[in-house]
Design a protein around this motif. Structure first.
Motif, mmCIF file in Angstrom:
data_model
loop_
_atom_site.group_PDB
_atom_site.id
_atom_site.type_symbol
_atom_site.label_atom_id
_atom_site.label_comp_id
_atom_site.label_asym_id
_atom_site.label_seq_id
_atom_site.Cartn_x
_atom_site.Cartn_y
_atom_site.Cartn_z
ATOM 1 N N CYS A 10 57.637 -1.716 12.990
ATOM 2 C CA CYS A 10 57.898 -2.145 11.454
ATOM 3 C C CYS A 10 59.313 -3.148 11.461
ATOM 4 C CB CYS A 10 58.211 -0.962 10.565
ATOM 5 S SG CYS A 10 58.727 -1.473 9.144
ATOM 6 N N TYR A 11 58.957 -4.049 10.767
ATOM 7 C CA TYR A 11 60.018 -4.973 10.705
ATOM 8 C C TYR A 11 60.615 -5.002 9.100
ATOM 9 C CZ TYR A 11 56.839 -8.665 9.313
ATOM 10 O OH TYR A 11 55.704 -9.526 8.547
ATOM 11 N N SER A 13 58.675 -5.465 5.994
ATOM 12 C CA SER A 13 58.048 -6.545 5.350
ATOM 13 C C SER A 13 57.813 -6.021 3.730
ATOM 14 C CB SER A 13 56.861 -6.962 5.786
ATOM 15 O OG SER A 13 55.960 -5.906 5.489
ATOM 16 N N GLY A 14 57.791 -4.623 3.610
ATOM 17 C CA GLY A 14 57.806 -4.009 2.518
ATOM 18 C C GLY A 14 56.113 -3.972 1.694
ATOM 19 N N ASP A 15 55.231 -4.568 2.659
ATOM 20 C CA ASP A 15 53.900 -4.698 2.184
ATOM 21 C C ASP A 15 53.232 -3.374 1.840
ATOM 22 O OD1 ASP A 15 54.637 -7.000 3.433
ATOM 23 O OD2 ASP A 15 52.501 -7.562 3.469
ATOM 24 N N CYS A 16 53.484 -2.469 2.684
ATOM 25 C CA CYS A 16 53.208 -1.301 2.440
ATOM 26 C C CYS A 16 53.407 -0.400 1.067
ATOM 27 C CB CYS A 16 53.193 -0.126 3.633
ATOM 28 S SG CYS A 16 54.984 0.014 4.218
ATOM 29 N N CYS A 53 49.146 -3.888 7.271
ATOM 30 C CA CYS A 53 50.480 -4.202 7.672
ATOM 31 C C CYS A 53 50.427 -5.289 8.824
ATOM 32 C CB CYS A 53 50.719 -2.801 8.337
ATOM 33 S SG CYS A 53 52.524 -2.858 9.532
ATOM 34 N N ILE A 58 51.608 0.891 11.225
ATOM 35 C CA ILE A 58 51.127 2.202 10.477
ATOM 36 C C ILE A 58 50.004 2.833 11.112
ATOM 37 C CG2 ILE A 58 50.442 2.947 8.232
ATOM 38 C CD1 ILE A 58 51.616 0.795 6.915
HETATM 39 S S1 SF4 Z 1 53.792 -3.357 5.866
HETATM 40 FE FE1 SF4 Z 1 55.201 -1.329 5.838
HETATM 41 S S2 SF4 Z 1 55.028 -0.540 8.029
HETATM 42 FE FE2 SF4 Z 1 54.249 -2.667 8.119
HETATM 43 S S3 SF4 Z 1 55.836 -3.847 8.534
HETATM 44 FE FE3 SF4 Z 1 55.847 -4.012 6.403
HETATM 45 S S4 SF4 Z 1 57.326 -2.287 5.775
HETATM 46 FE FE4 SF4 Z 1 56.839 -1.954 8.061
#
Ligand code: SF4
Length: 64
Positions: A10-11, A13-16, A53, A58
């Protein structure tokens, strides 16, 4: 089935969190599963988060 986030991949990104805020949160700048929500894979938004992700961080594992 259990959802988890690999902090090595994980980096942050906050997409999840954006896609499924009832299951994912950010801890220390990285994505994480909210305690107690590790089994909520039935929610469509969670599947979207897993598949979307950008770091493929994930994972869903069987527990049997
Ligand atoms: S989607 Fe969530 S788990 Fe994937 S990189 Fe972004 S913050 Fe990390």
């Amino acid at each position: 089935m259990r959802i988890s986030v690999d902090p090595e991949q994980c980096y942050g990104s906050g997409d999840c969190v954006h896609r499924a805020p009832s299951v994912f949160t950010k801890v220390g700048g990285l994505g994480a599963v909210i305690p107690g929500r590790e089994h909520d894979l039935d929610l469509p938004r969670v599947r979207e988060a897993v598949e979307g992700c950008p770091a493929a961080a994930i994972t869903v594992t069987r527990e049997d």
